[in-house]
Design a protein around this motif. Structure first.
Motif, short mmCIF file in Angstrom:
data_model
loop_
_atom_site.label_atom_id
_atom_site.label_comp_id
_atom_site.label_asym_id
_atom_site.label_seq_id
_atom_site.Cartn_x
_atom_site.Cartn_y
_atom_site.Cartn_z
N THR A 11 0.83 -1.15 0.09
CA THR A 11 -0.07 0.09 0.11
C THR A 11 1.21 1.09 -0.34
OG1 THR A 11 -1.54 -1.37 1.05
CG2 THR A 11 -2.22 1.25 1.07
N TYR A 12 1.55 1.46 -1.28
CA TYR A 12 2.12 2.69 -1.50
C TYR A 12 1.86 3.95 -1.15
CZ TYR A 12 5.12 -1.35 -1.97
OH TYR A 12 5.51 -2.66 -2.04
N ALA A 13 0.29 3.65 -1.88
CA ALA A 13 -0.71 5.19 -2.10
C ALA A 13 -2.13 4.76 -1.79
CB ALA A 13 -0.50 6.04 -3.32
N LEU A 14 -2.63 5.92 -0.68
CA LEU A 14 -3.90 5.12 -0.08
C LEU A 14 -4.70 6.00 -1.57
CD1 LEU A 14 -4.34 7.43 2.86
CD2 LEU A 14 -4.03 5.03 2.46
N PRO A 15 -5.41 4.07 -1.76
CA PRO A 15 -6.78 4.66 -3.02
C PRO A 15 -7.80 4.87 -2.23
CG PRO A 15 -6.84 1.79 -2.69
CD PRO A 15 -5.40 2.99 -1.52
N GLY A 16 -8.15 6.30 -3.33
CA GLY A 16 -8.92 7.57 -2.88
C GLY A 16 -8.63 8.32 -2.04
N PHE A 17 -8.06 8.72 -1.66
CA PHE A 17 -6.95 10.17 -1.03
C PHE A 17 -6.65 11.16 -2.39
CE2 PHE A 17 -2.78 13.11 -1.04
CZ PHE A 17 -3.48 12.61 1.02
N GLU A 18 -7.18 12.58 -2.03
CA GLU A 18 -7.08 12.83 -3.09
C GLU A 18 -6.37 14.08 -1.77
OE1 GLU A 18 -11.53 14.30 -3.43
OE2 GLU A 18 -11.75 12.37 -4.58
N GLY A 19 -5.39 14.60 -2.89
CA GLY A 19 -4.20 15.99 -2.48
C GLY A 19 -2.77 15.31 -2.94
N ALA A 20 -2.09 15.98 -2.50
CA ALA A 20 -0.74 16.35 -3.29
C ALA A 20 0.34 15.31 -2.67
CB ALA A 20 0.10 17.56 -2.45
#
Length: 265
Positions: A11-20
């Protein structure tokens, strides 16, 4: 309310994360890469331990910088997730564990230094972290409820065993951990638990069992199965965290134990 989220292998990025995207944050313990944005409608500060492409092995993770950056960002609590090897043979692969205890007797960072923010004599912040339970009951309640609502299998309680990597453990080492009551192991969350405690940040840890540690079963977990479950953990953690972050009650949050200080900062 702002929530810190620490993710690991798979999990290197959060699915559904909105941001920089990840941006460097300077701390007295080096630079941390931090992403700020919203996740499930909640303000979130995200740290990926290993980074995209798993550029950092467990021995490269800068735990003090990561926790210091989350504290400086003003988060009210930290949720951490980890894939892990089951030491308890009753743990089902592909299931979640909401830990309530810690086995980390070495209390060391990857570079061999003691796991503490208080490395210098006379530091005005210095103190002893004194606690009964290392993980926040309020955060554990939020995660257990979220798992139930999502239909995810989650064990309520278990002892997290921190082991040094990057190698996996021998059968003899695992037998020793089993005798100590360890439920599952991984290579990163021991320092996070301790440093969050010293920073007085409410913290909790969830594991996803991807394999049986050496000697737990008659036959080892095939590497292909391990990799399959690491990939599957991404969706499980995303579903769990999406449901959990909105269910956290800010009024119920509090640090685990106290930091007894000898001099006020």
């Amino acid at each position: 309310m702002a929530i810190g989220i620490i993710t690991g292998s798979g999990t290197y990025a959060l699915p559904g994360f909105e941001g920089a995207g990840p941006e460097p944050v300077a701390t007295p313990w080096g630079e941390a890469l931090v992403s700020r944005g919203t996740f499930a409608g909640v303000e979130v500060v995200h740290v990926s331990r290993h980074g995209a492409g798993h550029v950092r092995l467990s021995n490269h993770v800068t735990h003090r910088a990561n926790i210091a950056a989350l504290a400086a960002a003003g988060v009210d609590a930290v949720l951490a997730v980890t894939v892990c090897g089951a030491v308890d043979p009753e743990v089902e692969l592909g299931s979640l564990i909401c830990f309530d205890d810690l086995h980390f007797p070495s209390n060391r960072l990857p570079d061999g230094g003691l796991c503490t923010f208080f490395a210098e004599a006379g530091d005005p912040r210095r103190g002893h972290w004194i606690y009964e339970d290392p993980y926040s009951p309020a955060l554990r309640d939020a995660l257990l409820g979220a798992a139930a609502r999502c239909g995810l299998t989650m064990r309520d309680g278990g002892c997290y065993g921190h082991v040094d990597g990057p190698r996996f453990n021998t059968k003899a080492e695992i037998r020793g951990l089993a005798a100590a009551g360890v439920t599952a192991v991984s290579q990163t969350a021991g320092p996070e638990t301790v440093l969050a405690g010293e920073a007085e940040l409410p913290f909790t840890l969830v594991g996803y069992a991807t394999d049986y540690a050496n000697g737990v079963q008659a036959e080892p977990t095939p590497v292909a199965r391990l990799l399959e479950l690491i990939a599957a953990s991404t969706d499980a953690f995303a579903r769990l965290l999406t449901e959990a972050v909105a269910a956290i009650d800010p009024a119920a949050l509090g640090p685990a134990g106290v930091v007894y200080r000898f001099h006020e900062a």
